[in-house]
Design an enzyme around this catalytic site. Sequence first.
Site, PDB file in Angstrom:
ATOM      1  N   GLU A 179       1.168  -1.218   0.030  1.00  0.00           N
ATOM      2  CA  GLU A 179       0.080   0.259   0.023  1.00  0.00           C
ATOM      3  C   GLU A 179       0.735   1.210  -0.309  1.00  0.00           C
ATOM      4  OE1 GLU A 179       1.034   0.691   3.308  1.00  0.00           O
ATOM      5  OE2 GLU A 179      -0.294   1.554   3.688  1.00  0.00           O
ATOM      6  N   ASP A 204      -6.381  -6.063  -4.121  1.00  0.00           N
ATOM      7  CA  ASP A 204      -6.075  -6.962  -5.975  1.00  0.00           C
ATOM      8  C   ASP A 204      -5.271  -7.681  -5.136  1.00  0.00           C
ATOM      9  OD1 ASP A 204      -4.790  -3.729  -5.323  1.00  0.00           O
ATOM     10  OD2 ASP A 204      -3.776  -4.772  -6.878  1.00  0.00           O
TER      11      ASP A 204
HETATM   12  N1  HPA Z   1      -0.426  -1.056  -4.982  1.00  0.00           N
HETATM   13  C1  HPA Z   1       0.174   0.230  -3.930  1.00  0.00           C
HETATM   14  N2  HPA Z   1      -1.022   0.731  -2.948  1.00  0.00           N
HETATM   15  C2  HPA Z   1      -2.086  -0.303  -3.594  1.00  0.00           C
HETATM   16  C3  HPA Z   1      -2.650  -1.049  -4.277  1.00  0.00           C
HETATM   17  C4  HPA Z   1      -0.919  -1.828  -4.946  1.00  0.00           C
HETATM   18  O1  HPA Z   1      -1.623  -2.246  -5.757  1.00  0.00           O
HETATM   19  N3  HPA Z   1      -3.885  -1.449  -4.132  1.00  0.00           N
HETATM   20  C5  HPA Z   1      -4.351  -0.530  -3.027  1.00  0.00           C
HETATM   21  N4  HPA Z   1      -3.517  -0.320  -2.489  1.00  0.00           N
END
Ligand code: HPA
Length: 233
Positions: A179, A204
């Site tokens: 994150e 995700d």
């Molecule tokens: N990357 C960075 N920050 C995030 C992601 C990610 O895939 N998904 C939710 N926050």
Amino acid sequence: MSVHIGAKVGDIAQTVLISGDPLRAKHVSETLLEKPTCYNEVRGMLGYTGIYKGKNVSIQGTGMGIPSTSIYVNELIAEYGVKNIIRVGTCGAIQKNIELGQVILAMSASSDSNTNKIHFNGMDYAPTADFEFLSAAYKIAQSLSLSPLVGSVFSTDTFYGNDSNRWNVWAEHGVLGVEMETSILYTIAARSNVKALSILTVSDNIITGKFSSSKDRESKFMDMMKIALEIAI
Ligand code: HPA
């Protein structure tokens, strides 16, 4: 009024939930708090104070990423005397067996950001959650049948990167997800003797390429909010 928050001292509760998305702060305040009052609209970074089970709680949008988060966290603490901050957000899992919607309690946060290198003269610092909050969140999440994972996350400065293998070394060291905010929250909180915790849901999976619909994200977000509000009281 601080530089980025248009509230008066006393308008913001001692316990603040922070969300990257200011519209989520608005939605949750209007849905879960009694008598929500908007105390900030500067830059559209909405902040609300209301009552949850008899106690004042605030919910503040921070925007995405370490620089924006650090502005709000610094001002909440230094200008409004905030004592407890709980981030409620999403992360991308980097372990292939982690399902979408999984709740992760971030025990620690590594980072590719230079912010801590600046604060610590080039040396590493290990940003860590408050144990009391972490342990309370774990118990509350279990009582809600949410089976949380507890472990380390990675706070990145670059959502989009060129190297498709860039998460391998972190995954090999047991990091659960990526994150963009927790490392700075934990660092500022430690310096200021403030309790902090990040509660994240997996939106995700970067390894499998799966991602949640906005409807699923919304219902999972409410689960996290309930954990955070229960800690707040
Ligand atoms: N990357 C960075 N920050 C995030 C992601 C990610 O895939 N998904 C939710 N926050």
